[in-house]
Enzyme design. Structure first.
Site, mmCIF file in Angstrom:
data_model
loop_
_atom_site.group_PDB
_atom_site.id
_atom_site.type_symbol
_atom_site.label_atom_id
_atom_site.label_comp_id
_atom_site.label_asym_id
_atom_site.label_seq_id
_atom_site.Cartn_x
_atom_site.Cartn_y
_atom_site.Cartn_z
ATOM 1 C CE LYS A 131 -3.881 -2.152 2.485
ATOM 2 N NZ LYS A 131 -4.808 -1.957 3.631
ATOM 3 C CE1 TYR B 298 -9.343 -2.225 0.618
ATOM 4 C CE2 TYR B 298 -8.744 -0.157 -0.442
ATOM 5 C CZ TYR B 298 -8.400 -1.270 0.318
ATOM 6 O OH TYR B 298 -7.114 -1.409 0.777
ATOM 7 C CG ASN C 83 -3.489 -2.559 7.078
ATOM 8 O OD1 ASN C 83 -3.365 -2.120 5.932
ATOM 9 N ND2 ASN C 83 -4.524 -3.273 7.455
ATOM 10 C CG HIS D 83 -5.138 -5.962 -0.462
ATOM 11 N ND1 HIS D 83 -6.338 -6.021 0.214
ATOM 12 C CD2 HIS D 83 -5.276 -6.795 -1.526
ATOM 13 C CE1 HIS D 83 -7.157 -6.838 -0.430
ATOM 14 N NE2 HIS D 83 -6.536 -7.319 -1.497
ATOM 15 C CD GLU E 121 -8.732 -8.795 -3.681
ATOM 16 O OE1 GLU E 121 -7.595 -9.255 -3.462
ATOM 17 O OE2 GLU E 121 -9.534 -8.495 -2.780
HETATM 18 P P1 IDP Z 1 -7.679 -6.999 5.320
HETATM 19 O O1 IDP Z 1 -6.904 -5.918 4.594
HETATM 20 O O2 IDP Z 1 -6.891 -7.594 6.443
HETATM 21 O O3 IDP Z 1 -8.249 -8.033 4.372
HETATM 22 P P2 IDP Z 1 -10.370 -5.861 5.518
HETATM 23 O O4 IDP Z 1 -11.340 -6.151 6.623
HETATM 24 O O5 IDP Z 1 -10.668 -6.396 4.161
HETATM 25 O O6 IDP Z 1 -8.929 -6.291 6.031
HETATM 26 O O7 IDP Z 1 -10.261 -4.256 5.427
HETATM 27 C C1 IDP Z 1 -9.633 -3.645 4.342
HETATM 28 C C2 IDP Z 1 -8.765 -2.526 4.855
HETATM 29 O O8 IDP Z 1 -9.584 -1.536 5.436
HETATM 30 C C3 IDP Z 1 -7.789 -2.935 5.964
HETATM 31 O O9 IDP Z 1 -6.586 -3.458 5.466
HETATM 32 C C4 IDP Z 1 -7.578 -1.641 6.710
HETATM 33 O O10 IDP Z 1 -6.510 -0.882 6.125
HETATM 34 C C5 IDP Z 1 -8.884 -0.895 6.503
HETATM 35 N N1 IDP Z 1 -9.731 -0.952 7.708
HETATM 36 C C6 IDP Z 1 -10.343 -2.050 8.221
HETATM 37 N N2 IDP Z 1 -11.018 -1.723 9.322
HETATM 38 C C7 IDP Z 1 -10.849 -0.379 9.503
HETATM 39 C C8 IDP Z 1 -11.321 0.550 10.478
HETATM 40 O O11 IDP Z 1 -12.059 0.209 11.413
HETATM 41 N N3 IDP Z 1 -10.915 1.855 10.314
HETATM 42 C C9 IDP Z 1 -10.106 2.259 9.285
HETATM 43 N N4 IDP Z 1 -9.653 1.400 8.351
HETATM 44 C C10 IDP Z 1 -10.012 0.098 8.462
#
Ligand code: IDP
Length: 147
Positions: free
Chosen positions: A9, A49, A112, A115, A126
């Site tokens: 990312k 997304y 984080n 992805h 994807e």
């Molecule tokens: P993943 O990336 O581990 O698959 P997902 O639940 O698909 O997780 O969420 C996609 C992305 O959305 C996450 O990687 C994170 O960066 C962001 N995200 C998830 N939950 C939150 C939140 O509560 N606040 C802000 N960003 C979030």
């Protein structure tokens, strides 16, 4: 052979973590079959997304992923989808174990670092969205017989 979509990312690119991340998957024994550094359009970000469309953080997600270059990759190997998710660590870095990418380098859930597709269905969706069957290379690595 199973394939997954992984992406460094914008925070990971800015922090100079592309090499570290590629290296971890290479050393694990997976095979890189496609990669590109690119800016993400609003349209691609919203499609990627789509499952989070109703979430309160959807706007932030799209703004973040379009804020700078990402490094999009296709990796191949036995059970690569589930194994890559283990190597990434939990979504929120506070829960991600040391030794995982998010556990070692991440601090906030919004930024984080990486992805990765979370199931065979999302990998298929994807990969079609990001690579559209183009930009990948089919090749044999002789080392594969030892992995
Ligand atoms: P993943 O990336 O581990 O698959 P997902 O639940 O698909 O997780 O969420 C996609 C992305 O959305 C996450 O990687 C994170 O960066 C962001 N995200 C998830 N939950 C939150 C939140 O509560 N606040 C802000 N960003 C979030």
């Amino acid at each position: 052979m199973e394939k997954t979509f992984l992406m460094v990312k914008p925070d990971g690119v800015q922090r100079g973590l592309i090499g570290e991340i590629v290296s971890r998957f290479e050393k694990k024994g997976f095979q890189l079959v496609g990669a590109k550094l690119m800016m993400v359009s609003q349209e691609l970000a919203e499609k990627h997304y789509a499952e989070h469309k109703e979430k309160p953080f959807f706007g932030e997600l799209v703004d973040f992923i379009t804020s700078g270059p990402v490094f999009a990759m296709v990796w191949q190997g036995p059970n690569v989808i589930a194994t890559a998710r283990q190597m990434m660590g939990k979504t929120n870095p506070v829960d991600a174990l040391p030794g995982t990418i998010r556990g070692d380098f991440g601090v906030s859930v919004g930024m984080n670092i990486i992805h990765g597709s979370d199931s065979p269905e999302s990998a298929e969706r994807e990969l079609a969205l990001w690579f559209n069957d183009k930009g990948t290379v089919d090749y044999e690595k002789t080392i594969n017989q030892w992995i």
